[in-house]
Design an enzyme around this catalytic site. Structure first.
Site, short mmCIF file in Angstrom:
data_model
loop_
_atom_site.label_atom_id
_atom_site.label_comp_id
_atom_site.label_asym_id
_atom_site.label_seq_id
_atom_site.Cartn_x
_atom_site.Cartn_y
_atom_site.Cartn_z
N HIS A 77 0.80 -1.22 0.00
CA HIS A 77 0.00 0.00 0.00
C HIS A 77 0.83 1.27 0.00
O HIS A 77 0.31 2.36 -0.11
CB HIS A 77 -0.93 0.03 1.22
CG HIS A 77 -0.17 0.34 2.50
ND1 HIS A 77 0.56 -0.62 3.15
CD2 HIS A 77 0.00 1.49 3.18
CE1 HIS A 77 1.13 -0.08 4.20
NE2 HIS A 77 0.82 1.20 4.24
C1 UD1 Z 1 -2.15 5.31 6.11
C2 UD1 Z 1 -0.85 5.71 6.79
C3 UD1 Z 1 0.16 4.59 6.63
C4 UD1 Z 1 -0.39 3.27 7.08
C5 UD1 Z 1 -1.67 2.99 6.30
C6 UD1 Z 1 -2.30 1.67 6.64
C7 UD1 Z 1 -0.26 8.09 6.76
C8 UD1 Z 1 0.68 9.08 6.19
N1 UD1 Z 1 -0.26 6.88 6.17
O1 UD1 Z 1 -1.90 5.23 4.72
O2 UD1 Z 1 1.30 4.89 7.40
O3 UD1 Z 1 0.55 2.25 6.87
O4 UD1 Z 1 -2.57 4.06 6.60
O5 UD1 Z 1 -3.45 1.47 5.89
O6 UD1 Z 1 -0.94 8.39 7.71
N2 UD1 Z 1 -9.19 5.05 1.77
C9 UD1 Z 1 -10.38 4.37 1.71
N3 UD1 Z 1 -11.00 4.07 2.89
C10 UD1 Z 1 -10.48 4.40 4.10
C11 UD1 Z 1 -9.27 5.11 4.14
C12 UD1 Z 1 -8.62 5.42 2.96
O7 UD1 Z 1 -10.88 4.06 0.65
O8 UD1 Z 1 -11.08 4.08 5.14
C13 UD1 Z 1 -8.49 5.38 0.51
C14 UD1 Z 1 -8.76 6.79 0.05
O9 UD1 Z 1 -8.80 6.81 -1.33
C15 UD1 Z 1 -7.53 7.54 0.54
C16 UD1 Z 1 -6.45 6.49 0.40
O10 UD1 Z 1 -7.10 5.25 0.71
O11 UD1 Z 1 -7.26 8.70 -0.19
C17 UD1 Z 1 -5.28 6.71 1.29
O12 UD1 Z 1 -5.69 6.85 2.68
P1 UD1 Z 1 -4.79 7.64 3.71
O13 UD1 Z 1 -5.40 7.60 5.05
O14 UD1 Z 1 -4.44 8.97 3.15
O15 UD1 Z 1 -3.42 6.84 3.73
P2 UD1 Z 1 -3.08 5.29 3.66
O16 UD1 Z 1 -2.46 5.00 2.33
O17 UD1 Z 1 -4.21 4.42 4.09
#
Ligand code: UD1
Length: 363
Positions: free
Chosen positions: A204
């Site tokens: 991821h």
């Molecule tokens: C975040 C953490 C990362 C951790 C990871 C575990 C930061 C900088 N990154 O990354 O360290 O290893 O979580 O998963 O805080 N999304 C969904 N549903 C959700 C949440 C996110 O669909 O419930 C999608 C959205 O399109 C979003 C993308 O995932 O834009 C990224 O989510 P985000 O919380 O920004 O970071 P992660 O890549 O999940």
């Protein structure tokens, strides 16, 4: 004593579970604040239910956005929250954006902060988590560390020794207390797999999944591995959308894995525990596989958790197809369980933190 416990994203939940329990056993009822960084039920709610974490007292509902937006919006909401319900101390875990936002907001409001899993450093400033770690540690009053490298890093950065508290690994508290139920689940059987004869893949990290060449190189290796043994791939929403966007689903040489939804805590633990090896770019999974002694290949150039390599079952393989394949072959030729578990990962870390906080926090 009033303690606010902050969680926002999936890897935080297994860390706050034992803390919430240990604090309440010590007679301190923490106020649980969910920032809403992760909001999908399978990335959040499931973990609260399975790990028996009390429902959050408040969910700030921040959600997704650019990192700057996500951090600043979390800070804005937390300022209101901490002002209305002012705690004596704030406890943050891990290295996600919510961790940084909470530590910075509390500090600005003159509230003391404890950072659980402090001091880890990949020394790679292009990782968003590395910036989060460095900033969180620099503003936190109490730095609770999980492995020796963390203490060394903090000392090298000039942190006063009295701020550093080597306690162990809270995430492994959760692993130990849930391992029996996870084993009983036999998640692999429901996927038609035999214990010890499949691999688990998780992916991821933006540096791996946002760049088409990088992701292609990894998926090409995964395709070849899947010719030797099945590869189960619980897929993060971000990775799934990238694979679609880059058109990989139509290319046979990049497929072959068994893709499944993001798994709950017990199902994931069950899958890892019975696997032959794990391929991952996650931080936490490097530690969980070390605790399980399951061979782990980390699809990164560096790790902030070197104890998993020095003692544990982990090795860094980067993202080049041939390097991944060579490492997989070495694992398949070697023993099924490898490495040692660090001594302080004994399942009692949260208890030690709760005891320390009783002394450190004077209301
Ligand atoms: C975040 C953490 C990362 C951790 C990871 C575990 C930061 C900088 N990154 O990354 O360290 O290893 O979580 O998963 O805080 N999304 C969904 N549903 C959700 C949440 C996110 O669909 O419930 C999608 C959205 O399109 C979003 C993308 O995932 O834009 C990224 O989510 P985000 O919380 O920004 O970071 P992660 O890549 O999940």
């Amino acid at each position: 004593m009033k303690i606010s416990l902050i969680a926002g994203a999936r890897p935080n939940f297994m860390k706050i579970a034992p803390l919430a329990r240990a604090l309440s056993d010590a007679g301190i009822q923490p106020r649980i604040i969910h920032t809403g960084q992760h909001y999908d039920a399978r990335m959040s709610e499931t973990f609260f239910r399975e790990l028996n974490i009390p429902d959050p007292d408040v969910n700030l509902g921040v959600g997704s956005g650019t990192h700057v937006w996500q951090i600043s919006e979390t800070m804005r909401c937390l300022e209101l929250e901490f002002t209305e319900n002012r705690p004596d101390a704030v406890l943050v875990v891990g290295d996600v954006n919510s961790t940084l936002a909470a530590a910075l907001t509390a500090t600005k409001l003159g509230i003391r902060v404890g950072h659980v899993e402090a001091g880890l450093r990949s020394l790679d400033r292009s990782m968003p988590e590395e910036i989060n770690r460095v900033v969180t540690d620099s503003v936190s009053d109490w730095l609770f560390t999980s492995e020796p490298s963390a203490e060394d890093n903090l000392r090298r950065e000039g942190v006063a020794p009295e701020r550093i508290h080597p306690v162990g690994n809270v995430m492994i508290d959760t692993l130990r207390s849930h391992l029996d139920s996870a084993k009983a689940m036999r998640r692999h059987e429901k996927l038609g797999l035999k214990a010890g004869s499949y691999a688990v893949l998780t992916l991821h990290r933006p540096s791996n999944v946002d760049r088409p060449e990088q992701l292609e190189s990894i998926m090409r290796a995964v395709h070849r591995v899947s010719g030797q043994l099945p590869v189960v791939f619980p897929i993060h929403p971000r990775t799934e959308s990238r694979i679609r966007q880059f058109g990989f689903l139509d290319r046979d040489e990049l497929n072959g894995f068994t893709s499944i939804e993001p798994q709950g805590y017990l199902a994931m633990l069950s899958l890892m525990e019975s696997s032959r090896f794990v391929l991952t770019d996650s931080g936490g999974i490097q530690e969980e596989t070390t605790a399980l002694r399951v061979p782990c290949l980390t699809l990164r150039e560096n790790t902030e958790r070197p104890v998993t390599i020095d003692l544990g079952s982990n090795q860094l393989v980067g993202s080049r197809t041939e390097d991944i394949l060579a490492a997989v072959q070495r694992i398949l030729d070697g023993p099924t369980r490898i490495g040692r578990v660090p001594e302080s990962w004994d399942g009692r870390t949260a208890e030690r933190i709760a005891r320390l906080l009783e002394d450190l926090v004077q209301p």
